[in-house]
Every structure is written in structure tokens, then in C-alpha cells.
Design a protein around this motif. Structure first.
Motif, PDB file in Angstrom:
ATOM      1  N   LYS A 137     -13.890  -4.046  71.412  1.00 26.11           N
ATOM      2  CA  LYS A 137     -15.320  -4.429  71.351  1.00 26.11           C
ATOM      3  C   LYS A 137     -16.134  -3.595  72.342  1.00 26.11           C
ATOM      4  CE  LYS A 137     -15.145  -8.728  69.195  1.00 26.11           C
ATOM      5  NZ  LYS A 137     -15.654  -9.336  68.243  1.00 26.11           N
ATOM      6  N   GLU A 138     -15.515  -3.296  73.511  1.00 26.59           N
ATOM      7  CA  GLU A 138     -16.220  -2.468  74.502  1.00 26.59           C
ATOM      8  C   GLU A 138     -16.462  -1.078  73.920  1.00 26.59           C
ATOM      9  OE1 GLU A 138     -14.738  -1.995  78.528  1.00 26.59           O
ATOM     10  OE2 GLU A 138     -14.112  -4.089  78.474  1.00 26.59           O
ATOM     11  N   LEU A 139     -15.409  -0.541  73.268  1.00 29.39           N
ATOM     12  CA  LEU A 139     -15.557   0.796  72.681  1.00 29.39           C
ATOM     13  C   LEU A 139     -16.660   0.767  71.613  1.00 29.39           C
ATOM     14  CD1 LEU A 139     -14.618   3.724  72.165  1.00 29.39           C
ATOM     15  CD2 LEU A 139     -12.969   2.823  70.530  1.00 29.39           C
ATOM     16  N   GLU A 140     -16.640  -0.276  70.806  1.00 28.04           N
ATOM     17  CA  GLU A 140     -17.623  -0.419  69.736  1.00 28.04           C
ATOM     18  C   GLU A 140     -19.036  -0.353  70.317  1.00 28.04           C
ATOM     19  OE1 GLU A 140     -16.885  -3.995  67.522  1.00 28.04           O
ATOM     20  OE2 GLU A 140     -18.672  -3.747  66.282  1.00 28.04           O
ATOM     21  N   LYS A 141     -19.216  -1.041  71.438  1.00 24.79           N
ATOM     22  CA  LYS A 141     -20.547  -1.090  72.048  1.00 24.79           C
ATOM     23  C   LYS A 141     -20.953   0.302  72.558  1.00 24.79           C
ATOM     24  CE  LYS A 141     -23.332  -3.585  75.364  1.00 24.79           C
ATOM     25  NZ  LYS A 141     -23.979  -2.360  75.762  1.00 24.79           N
ATOM     26  N   VAL A 142     -19.995   0.979  73.211  1.00 25.96           N
ATOM     27  CA  VAL A 142     -20.319   2.295  73.775  1.00 25.96           C
ATOM     28  C   VAL A 142     -20.660   3.281  72.646  1.00 25.96           C
ATOM     29  CG1 VAL A 142     -19.315   4.262  75.006  1.00 25.96           C
ATOM     30  CG2 VAL A 142     -19.002   1.965  75.888  1.00 25.96           C
ATOM     31  N   VAL A 143     -19.898   3.237  71.549  1.00 23.43           N
ATOM     32  CA  VAL A 143     -20.180   4.161  70.433  1.00 23.43           C
ATOM     33  C   VAL A 143     -21.550   3.853  69.840  1.00 23.43           C
ATOM     34  CG1 VAL A 143     -19.484   4.822  68.095  1.00 23.43           C
ATOM     35  CG2 VAL A 143     -17.760   4.645  69.893  1.00 23.43           C
ATOM     36  N   LYS A 144     -21.843   2.565  69.701  1.00 25.58           N
ATOM     37  CA  LYS A 144     -23.155   2.208  69.148  1.00 25.58           C
ATOM     38  C   LYS A 144     -24.278   2.704  70.050  1.00 25.58           C
ATOM     39  CE  LYS A 144     -22.113  -1.668  66.197  1.00 25.58           C
ATOM     40  NZ  LYS A 144     -22.044  -3.111  66.084  1.00 25.58           N
ATOM     41  N   TYR A 146     -24.154   5.148  72.158  1.00 25.26           N
ATOM     42  CA  TYR A 146     -24.166   6.610  72.092  1.00 25.26           C
ATOM     43  C   TYR A 146     -24.989   7.072  70.886  1.00 25.26           C
ATOM     44  CZ  TYR A 146     -22.354  11.380  71.772  1.00 25.26           C
ATOM     45  OH  TYR A 146     -22.242  12.741  71.703  1.00 25.26           O
ATOM     46  N   LYS A 147     -24.749   6.411  69.753  1.00 30.09           N
ATOM     47  CA  LYS A 147     -25.470   6.805  68.534  1.00 30.09           C
ATOM     48  C   LYS A 147     -26.958   6.489  68.651  1.00 30.09           C
ATOM     49  CE  LYS A 147     -21.746   6.525  65.245  1.00 30.09           C
ATOM     50  NZ  LYS A 147     -21.516   6.451  63.819  1.00 30.09           N
ATOM     51  N   LEU A 148     -27.254   5.342  69.252  1.00 33.59           N
ATOM     52  CA  LEU A 148     -28.653   4.942  69.397  1.00 33.59           C
ATOM     53  C   LEU A 148     -29.419   5.915  70.276  1.00 33.59           C
ATOM     54  CD1 LEU A 148     -28.946   1.089  69.858  1.00 33.59           C
ATOM     55  CD2 LEU A 148     -30.006   2.524  68.117  1.00 33.59           C
ATOM     56  N   VAL A 162     -17.128  10.271  67.719  1.00 32.00           N
ATOM     57  CA  VAL A 162     -18.228  10.154  66.756  1.00 32.00           C
ATOM     58  C   VAL A 162     -18.112  11.273  65.703  1.00 32.00           C
ATOM     59  CG1 VAL A 162     -20.750  10.311  66.520  1.00 32.00           C
ATOM     60  CG2 VAL A 162     -19.743   8.938  68.339  1.00 32.00           C
ATOM     61  N   GLU A 163     -17.690  12.440  66.164  1.00 32.73           N
ATOM     62  CA  GLU A 163     -17.507  13.561  65.220  1.00 32.73           C
ATOM     63  C   GLU A 163     -16.424  13.208  64.196  1.00 32.73           C
ATOM     64  OE1 GLU A 163     -17.437  17.812  66.775  1.00 32.73           O
ATOM     65  OE2 GLU A 163     -15.409  17.538  66.013  1.00 32.73           O
ATOM     66  N   LEU A 164     -15.331  12.624  64.691  1.00 37.67           N
ATOM     67  CA  LEU A 164     -14.257  12.214  63.782  1.00 37.67           C
ATOM     68  C   LEU A 164     -14.782  11.177  62.787  1.00 37.67           C
ATOM     69  CD1 LEU A 164     -11.125  11.968  63.092  1.00 37.67           C
ATOM     70  CD2 LEU A 164     -11.103  10.078  64.701  1.00 37.67           C
ATOM     71  N   MET A 165     -15.572  10.219  63.295  1.00 38.37           N
ATOM     72  CA  MET A 165     -16.125   9.184  62.409  1.00 38.37           C
ATOM     73  C   MET A 165     -16.998   9.833  61.333  1.00 38.37           C
ATOM     74  SD  MET A 165     -17.118   6.204  65.140  1.00 38.37           S
ATOM     75  CE  MET A 165     -17.716   4.959  64.003  1.00 38.37           C
ATOM     76  N   ASP A 166     -17.834  10.772  61.753  1.00 35.39           N
ATOM     77  CA  ASP A 166     -18.725  11.433  60.783  1.00 35.39           C
ATOM     78  C   ASP A 166     -17.922  12.179  59.732  1.00 35.39           C
ATOM     79  OD1 ASP A 166     -20.896  10.447  61.986  1.00 35.39           O
ATOM     80  OD2 ASP A 166     -21.427  12.272  63.087  1.00 35.39           O
ATOM     81  N   ASN A 167     -16.935  12.957  60.201  1.00 31.72           N
ATOM     82  CA  ASN A 167     -16.129  13.744  59.259  1.00 31.72           C
ATOM     83  C   ASN A 167     -15.393  12.864  58.267  1.00 31.72           C
ATOM     84  OD1 ASN A 167     -16.919  16.070  60.440  1.00 31.72           O
ATOM     85  ND2 ASN A 167     -15.066  16.350  61.672  1.00 31.72           N
ATOM     86  N   CYS A 168     -14.974  11.706  58.736  1.00 28.47           N
ATOM     87  CA  CYS A 168     -14.171  10.830  57.876  1.00 28.47           C
ATOM     88  C   CYS A 168     -15.021   9.767  57.190  1.00 28.47           C
ATOM     89  CB  CYS A 168     -13.058  10.181  58.690  1.00 28.47           C
ATOM     90  SG  CYS A 168     -11.926  11.384  59.374  1.00 28.47           S
ATOM     91  N   LYS A 169     -16.340   9.919  57.264  1.00 29.22           N
ATOM     92  CA  LYS A 169     -17.274   8.956  56.658  1.00 29.22           C
ATOM     93  C   LYS A 169     -16.980   7.536  57.117  1.00 29.22           C
ATOM     94  CE  LYS A 169     -17.703  11.564  52.394  1.00 29.22           C
ATOM     95  NZ  LYS A 169     -17.359  11.484  51.000  1.00 29.22           N
ATOM     96  N   PHE A 421      -8.867   9.757  59.537  1.00 30.97           N
ATOM     97  CA  PHE A 421      -9.162   8.461  60.148  1.00 30.97           C
ATOM     98  C   PHE A 421      -8.169   7.391  59.668  1.00 30.97           C
ATOM     99  CE2 PHE A 421     -11.356   4.322  60.070  1.00 30.97           C
ATOM    100  CZ  PHE A 421     -11.588   4.181  61.425  1.00 30.97           C
ATOM    101  N   SER A 422      -7.950   7.319  58.359  1.00 31.02           N
ATOM    102  CA  SER A 422      -7.038   6.288  57.837  1.00 31.02           C
ATOM    103  C   SER A 422      -5.615   6.542  58.319  1.00 31.02           C
ATOM    104  CB  SER A 422      -7.088   6.244  56.314  1.00 31.02           C
ATOM    105  OG  SER A 422      -8.401   6.008  55.897  1.00 31.02           O
ATOM    106  N   ILE A 423      -5.250   7.818  58.465  1.00 30.11           N
ATOM    107  CA  ILE A 423      -3.913   8.113  58.988  1.00 30.11           C
ATOM    108  C   ILE A 423      -3.792   7.620  60.431  1.00 30.11           C
ATOM    109  CG2 ILE A 423      -2.325   9.984  59.666  1.00 30.11           C
ATOM    110  CD1 ILE A 423      -3.121  11.465  57.168  1.00 30.11           C
ATOM    111  N   LEU A 424      -4.809   7.916  61.240  1.00 30.92           N
ATOM    112  CA  LEU A 424      -4.763   7.466  62.646  1.00 30.92           C
ATOM    113  C   LEU A 424      -4.692   5.945  62.732  1.00 30.92           C
ATOM    114  CD1 LEU A 424      -7.427   9.799  64.273  1.00 30.92           C
ATOM    115  CD2 LEU A 424      -4.995   9.697  64.840  1.00 30.92           C
ATOM    116  N   VAL A 425      -5.485   5.288  61.891  1.00 31.56           N
ATOM    117  CA  VAL A 425      -5.521   3.828  61.923  1.00 31.56           C
ATOM    118  C   VAL A 425      -4.164   3.250  61.530  1.00 31.56           C
ATOM    119  CG1 VAL A 425      -6.477   1.830  60.701  1.00 31.56           C
ATOM    120  CG2 VAL A 425      -7.986   3.583  61.582  1.00 31.56           C
ATOM    121  N   THR A 426      -3.557   3.784  60.482  1.00 30.67           N
ATOM    122  CA  THR A 426      -2.277   3.217  60.032  1.00 30.67           C
ATOM    123  C   THR A 426      -1.151   3.566  61.016  1.00 30.67           C
ATOM    124  OG1 THR A 426      -2.119   5.115  58.548  1.00 30.67           O
ATOM    125  CG2 THR A 426      -2.780   3.037  57.560  1.00 30.67           C
ATOM    126  N   MET A 427      -1.172   4.785  61.543  1.00 28.37           N
ATOM    127  CA  MET A 427      -0.128   5.141  62.521  1.00 28.37           C
ATOM    128  C   MET A 427      -0.223   4.286  63.768  1.00 28.37           C
ATOM    129  SD  MET A 427       0.191   9.200  62.673  1.00 28.37           S
ATOM    130  CE  MET A 427       1.125  10.112  61.471  1.00 28.37           C
TER     131      MET A 427
END
Ligand code: ATP
Length: 706
Positions: A137-144, A146-148, A162-169, A421-427
């Protein structure tokens, strides 16, 4: 047809006019939603607006379900073809944004807990760095943040995430709104495009918003863009605003209020309260410290308000009590439900509303012990929240996206390795794969300029910067997914059951990390998992039945399962209402817009937090006839009732009032007072809990025998 009041008719008869606004302000139970439903009927049958030209927004999936269900019944009762209801656009704002973005980008990932946890694995290991987060949740807040701040705060680690998130939609719900708006802007200039996005500009003529007080600032860009130039009809009650933590409602309302010129804006008010007894309304007024509908607000209407409270007194006031512990509170609830059921209430008349989900879970387990049938009201079906199901979905995404990359489909996304992204999440959810291994692997892929899948399948394993045992785990991962990806089996499997079996067997071989899924071990038994799998399988079957040609089943399912689930969820809910009655459990937030004959409001005895005034007000005003409040702390509430009173069972006058209010024939009330008490005593004896608060015992299904 319901007998509508002159103020309700005034809203309904206000004629269609493009680029205009009708704002309807009214208190709880005044018939806002009912007026909205009849307004839709009127627009179609009198104003010649086509159903497909009408768009309705509500905030929660639950409210959307309820609007569709009620529209179907109103159309049927007025002998209008009810099937046309399905041509009306009825969405949550996020549901609509999701549809716009998926149509333009294909499969996207709305990030959830499992995704944030996966991203955390990419952070540098040292606790001394400023990038150490104790929870996702802390990470979620920091990313949000950052984007704001538009990345002004120069944080290279977060920048990479954030770049990874963008690339992986990969998107947060706020990103979804911004992206959807971007596509609407693009399409507005392209008049030839025939798409859902285009329809939002050209097709819809009227936009109706239910519960405008629940809108928050981040929704503004999309909502204002969609509503501009249409007839905007919005209904709301500022006292019921309970999403303040998402930002100020005033901010978005001032944008909506100024959307169309003042002389094209009409403000109307509804005065009555049809829902609650005067006793309940009086308590609600006390909480907000003023009458529900104030005469002085009547300015722009020549009509004198009718009775502000439509119902006669019931003779029973809300009961306000405090309890020392959960056992005492639970015993009161069980005992009271027993009294009510032994009088003439049905299980389905009763709702237990709480501030938190965790308290509801505790109450649910006690209802279960006593065999009281219950159902949790949720804005989305349980299976979507099950981490194990989310894992299966992520495995499907890995297969579909990595296969596209392997077979050079969708070059523009393939270039960016959307599968990463999905690979990282599942691994990250596998046993024995730690942060350091994930980080080393991810870095090595970057150096070779390869996606993770390509790296694992093309680079010989002696080059992998990993220890022996981790290498083995990675090999196990790749070999299990190999056929699906490399042979493109994932896009060839057309049968939902075969696909599900395949992905379940892959998951079975992957050795999941039990601590990752720990929260599920108690609360969600394996039986629940099986039920969730079956529910997901049903949605897959629905998806298969409406899959258009030219797209593989897996892609169609992954792109549309959110929408399809909601449609399926609605049909299931309709079935449940015709089945045996259940006590409804819900958070106060999820119960917005709903009503129940009998409401228990509970806050958990351990909680010392006073209730937020608006949330308490919303909870109180959900009740039609009876209200029991347990441990609701608020400065204007004084606890005074005795939990041991059984007077409700002998109050024949009340039960006559109650059945009349619910349009139940008094003949349905098959019991006499003596018989009620006899049944009640029988049940109490079976429960054996005469004030033995500490010994709540498993009482099996006593209720099923009565
Ligand atoms: N004119 C009417 N005559 C009889 N009953 C009515 C009338 N208008 C509304 N009702 C009933 O009053 C109850 C409350 O209506 P509705 O749910 O539309 O109110 P609301 O203003 O949307 O409430 P809230 O904001 O609290 O969710 C419903 O049971 C509805 O059927």
C-alpha cells in the motif's frame, strides 16, 4: 405505475433539450432513483429518445445492477418492451473507462494487490534506501504521488517501475480515467471512426448520473467531456457524500454545474421521504443536526412541499446499544433475528451493515454457526477478489502476451514486452524466488534487450545470474508454460473448460508460495476456491458464447471478462432474489442507494473510532421500518435501549403496519403471538445461550428446522 408526486413529475416532464442540465437535489428515500427510472421510461416512450441514446452512470456495480433490474420491471409493468432496456448504456464510470481503453489498446492490466506485491520485488534490497516499503500500500501511494506530480520528484527507482507499468499497460483506476479521456479527445476529431468511443460523442443524447455526491475530482475530466453538449440529468444528496477521502465532491460539482449556460440549467427538489418511519427519520435528522428536507430551501418552485415524511409512525423507535465484546453483540443480533423471524419478518428483510469488511467477516462466521442463511453484498463477485484466481488470470495473460511476442503479433506492444509484468507478478508468487533473484534476472534481460520470456527461452541457463536452485525453479516455470506459449496453444484452445483445466494444471505444478496466499488459508477454504473456479468457468462459458470471429477465445476473455462478469453477476443476483431468503451483509459504503425493511448497524465493539456523520446517516436511512444500532459511536447518539427487550414479538400493531408497508397480505402472517413466543423459546433452548456470552457454540442449522 407508482403514484408519483408533483415534484417527481416535474423532473420527468421537463423536456429534452440538448446542452442543458437538470439537477435534482433531494434527501434519502425521496425517490431520486425511482424518478430517474421513470424519467428514462418517459424519454423513450414520450420524448422519442432511443434507448441506445441514453447513458446512465452510477458509482458502484451494485447500484448499476439495481438500476437495470428496476428498469426491467418498470418497463414490463408499463407494457413497454423490456428487452430494449439492454440497449441503454448503464455503467460505473470505471466500467465505461475500461471499455474505452480496452477498445483502443486491447488487453490491459488494472493493478491489484498481487501486482503491487510483484512490483515490490523489483525494489533494491537495502532497508536504508528511501525505497524500502513495509507494505504494498505504501508503494501504491508513492507511485500514485509520483504520477500526480508528473515525475517532478526525480526518483529513478520509481521512475523505472512507472516505465515498466506503462510498457506493460498496467494501470491504476485513476490512470484508466485519464487514458479513457485521451482516447475520447482523439476520436472526437475522427468522424469516420465507428466505435464505442465515437458513440460517446455522437450517439448518446442524454446522460443521467445517479448519486452525484459520490463523484470525486479524478473522475472530472472524463465525466465532463462525456456530458458536454448532452442533456445532463443528475440526482444527489450532499449529506450522503461518503467518498470524501477520494477528494472533494464540490470541485467536480462546480465543473458540472457550469457545464452548460445558467439559462439552460434547472435545479429541482424532491421533498418527501417514502422509505423510513418518522422514528428513523427523526434519528437521521438528529445525526446531521437538521431536518432532512428544509422548507427554506424551496425557492425555485411554486409548489408547496407535501408531507416531508410520508409514512405514519410505526410506534417503534430505533434501538441504540453498546456491547462490551463481539460475543455480546453477536448474541444480541442472533437473539433479535430469532425474535423477528418468529414474528413475521423474513430473513431476506434483514440487513446487517458495518463500517468494515473484517467486522462483517466476524459476523458472517457467527451467522454460519447458527445456521442463519446470509449473503454478502459486494460490488463485484467474490471470485474476482480471490488471489488464487487472480494468479490464474495472470498465468493466462503471460501465455497470451508472450505467445503474441513470440509469434510477432501486435508489434507495437510486442516491442515493449507487455508480458514482462505478468511474468514478474506470477514469478513473485512462487515459493523460494526472492527479491534478489527477480532483480538480477530483470537486470540481465535489460542488458540483453530481451523480454523475460525470450531471455529464459533463448539465453542458455549457464549465463543466467542465478543460483542453482533458482535456475531449477525458473526452468520449471518455463517448461510448464512452454507449450502454451511457444506452440501458441493458448490461442488455439477454444474450449473454456480445456483452457481452464490447462491453466489450473500449470498452476498446480508451479509450487506457489503459501505465505503469499496466507490470508486465504482461514477465511477462504479450498471449497470456496472450488466455488470461485466454477463461477469463473461460468463467465468463461458466457464469454465463449458471445465471442466475435477473428479473435482467439483467450484474448476475448481477457479483454472483456470484467464487463462479462458484471453482466453475469446481474443475472445471478436476479436468480438469488427468487430463491430462499438470506440476511444481507454489507459495508455501509456498498449499501448506498439500497433499502431494507430491517437494518442492524454494527461497528464492532473493539472500535473506538467515532462514526463519520455522513456514513452513519447513510446507514440509518437504509432502514424502512426497524433499526438496531450496536456500538455506533457518534457525538449525537446516546445509547439507551435494553438488549433484552422482547416487546417486538408482542407488538401486533407494529407487525400489521410492517406487513402493510411491504404490501404483504396479513394472511401471510400465519402465526399468533403465543405461537411466536413458543417458537422463539424453542430456538433459544436449542441455542443454549441464555446470557452465556462467552460460550457461543456451534448450534448447527437450528433455523432450518423451524
Ligand atoms: N411517489 C412515490 N410513491 C410511493 N413510493 C415511492 C415514491 N417515490 C419513491 N418511493 C419509494 O421510496 C423508496 C425510496 O426511493 P428511492 O430509492 O428512489 O429513493 P432515493 O432518493 O434514491 O434514496 P437514497 O438517496 O437514500 O438512496 C423506494 O421504496 C421507492 O419505491
Amino acid at each position: 405505475m407508482d403514484k408519483l408526486t408533483p415534484s417527481q413529475w416535474k423532473v420527468i416532464h421537463k423536456s429534452y433539450e440538448p446542452a442543458s442540465t437538470i439537477k435534482v437535489i433531494a434527501g434519502p428515500g425521496s425517490g431520486k432513483t425511482l424518478t430517474l427510472l421513470y424519467k428514462v421510461l418517459h424519454l423513450i416512450t414520450v420524448e422519442n429518445i432511443k434507448p441506445e441514446e441514453i447513458l446512465i452512470f452510477s458509482l458502484t456495480n451494485k447500484a448499476v445492477d439495481s438500476i437495470i433490474e428496476n428498469l426491467l420491471s418498470i418497463f414490463e409493468n408499463s407494457h413497454t418492451n423490456k428487452e430494449i432496456v439492454h440497449q441503454i448504456g448503464c455503467y460505473t464510470v470505471h466500467g465505461l473507462a475500461n471499455r474505452i481503453v480496452v477498445e483502443n489498446e486491447g488487453m490491459i492490466n488494472i493493478i491489484e494487490e498481487i501486482g503491487w506485491r510483484g512490483l515490490m520485488k523489483l525494489l533494491p534490497p537495502s532497508k536504508r534506501t528511501p525505497h524500502h516499503f513495509r507494505s504494498y500500500k505504501e508503494l501504491e501511494k508513492v507511485v500514485k504521488d509520483y504520477k500526480l506530480n508528473n515525475a517532478k520528484n526525480n526518483n529513478p527507482v520509481i521512475e523505472k517501475l512507472v516505465e515498466l507499468m506503462d510498457n506493460c499497460k498496467v494501470m491504476t483506476n485513476d490512470d484508466l480515467i485519464i487514458r479513457a479521456k485521451k482516447y475520447l479527445e482523439l476520436d472526437s476529431s475522427d468522424s469516420d471512426a465507428s466505435s464505442f468511443t465515437q458513440d460517446l460523442h455522437n450517439k448518446y443524447k442524454v446522460v443521467l448520473i445517479d448519486e452525484f455526491q459520490d463523484l470525486y475530482p479524478s473522475l472530472a475530466p472524463l465525466i465532463t467531456m462525456i456530458c458536454k453538449g448532452k442533456q445532463l440529468i443528475m440526482f444527489g444528496d450532499t449529506n450522503q457524500s461518503i467518498y470524501g477521502f477520494l477528494g472533494s465532491n464540490n470541485e467536480i460539482m462546480s465543473q458540472l454545474d457550469n457545464l452548460h449556460p445558467k439559462n439552460f440549467t434547472t435545479v429541482l427538489k424532491l421533498f418527501d421521504n417514502f422509505r423510513s418511519t418518522p422514528e428513523i427519520i427523526s434519528l437521521a435528522s438528529k445525526i446531521i443536526n437538521r431536518p432532512l428536507a428544509e422548507k427554506q430551501i424551496i425557492d425555485d418552485t411554486d409548489e408547496t412541499p407535501s408531507e416531508l415524511v410520508r409514512k405514519l409512525p410505526s410506534g417503534v423507535s430505533p434501538q441504540i446499544m453498546t456491547f462490551d465484546d463481539l460475543a455480546a453483540e453477536s448474541e444480541f443480533i442472533i437473539d433479535k433475528i430469532t425474535q423477528l423471524i418468529c414474528s413475521s419478518a423474513k430473513f431476506s428483510d434483514i440487513a446487517i451493515l458495518s463500517r468494515t469488511n473484517s467486522h462483517l467477516t466476524a459476523i458472517a462466521s457467527i451467522l454460519k454457526k447458527y445456521g442463519i442463511p446470509y449473503q454478502k453484498l459486494k460490488s463485484q463477485p467474490d471470485w474476482m477478489d480471490d488471489l488464487r484466481i487472480q494468479f490464474l488470470l495472470d498465468i493466462l495473460k503471460v501465455c497470451s502476451l508472450a505467445s503474441d511476442e513470440k509469434h510477432n503479433r501486435e508489434f507495437n506492444t510486442g516491442d515493449k514486452w507487455q508480458s514482462n509484468f505478468s511474468i514478474l507478478v506470477t514469478m513473485s508468487a512462487l515459493k523460494g524466488i526472492g527479491d534478489a533473484s527477480i532483480q538480477a534476472l530483470y537486470k540481465a534481460c535489460g542488458l540483453k534487450n530481451l523480454s523475460i520470456w525470450k531471455y529464459l527461452t533463448m539465453v542458455p541457463n549457464f549465463e543466467w545470474p542465478l543460483g542453482l536452485s533458482i535456475k531449477k525453479k525458473m526452468e520449471n516455470y518455463t517448461s510448464n508454460l512452454y507449450e502454451m506459449i511457444e506452440n501458441d496453444q493458448v490461442h488455439q484452445l477454444d474450449d473454456p473448460m480445456e483452457l481452464l483445466e490447462k491453466v489450473a494444471s500449470i498452476t498446480n505444478n508451479l509450487n506457489l508460495n503459501p505465505t503469499y496466499f496466507q490470508s486465504l488459508s482461514d477465511a477462504q477454504s479450498s471449497l470456496e476456491f472450488k466455488t470461485h473456479l466454477q463461477e469463473m468457468a461460468q463467465v468463461m462459458k458466457v464469454s465463449k458464447s458471445n465471442k466475435p470471429p477473428g479473435i482467439s477465445f483467450v484474448k476475448w476473455f481477457l479483454e472483456t471478462y470484467f464487463d462479462q462478469t458484471m453482466v453475469f453477476h446481474q443475472s445471478q443476483q436476479a436468480l438469488q432474489t427468487t430463491g430462499p431468503g438470506t440476511v444481507k451483509l454489507s459495508t455501509i459504503h456498498s449499501a448506498k442507494g439500497l433499502e431494507f425493511p430491517i437494518v442492524f448497524l454494527t461497528n464492532g465493539s473493539m472500535s473506538n473510532f467515532p462514526m463519520d456523520t455522513n456514513a452513519l446517516y447513510v446507514g440509518i436511512t437504509r432502514a424502512r421500518n426497524l433499526l438496531y444500532m450496536c456500538n455506533m459511536k457518534h457525538e449525537r447518539l446516546v445509547s439507551k435501549s435494553s438488549p433484552y427487550s422482547r416487546s417486538i414479538m408482542s407488538n401486533n400493531l407494529f407487525w400489521t403496519y410492517y406487513n402493510k408497508d411491504l404490501n404483504r397480505s396479513v394472511c401471510d402472517v400465519k402465526v399468533t403471538h403465543g405461537y411466536n413466543v413458543q417458537r422463539y423459546n424453542q430456538l433459544r433452548k436449542n441455542f443454549g445461550f441464555y446470557r452465556a456470552y462467552s460460550s457461543l457454540r456451534c448450534c448447527k442449522s437450528v433455523f432450518r428446522r423451524i
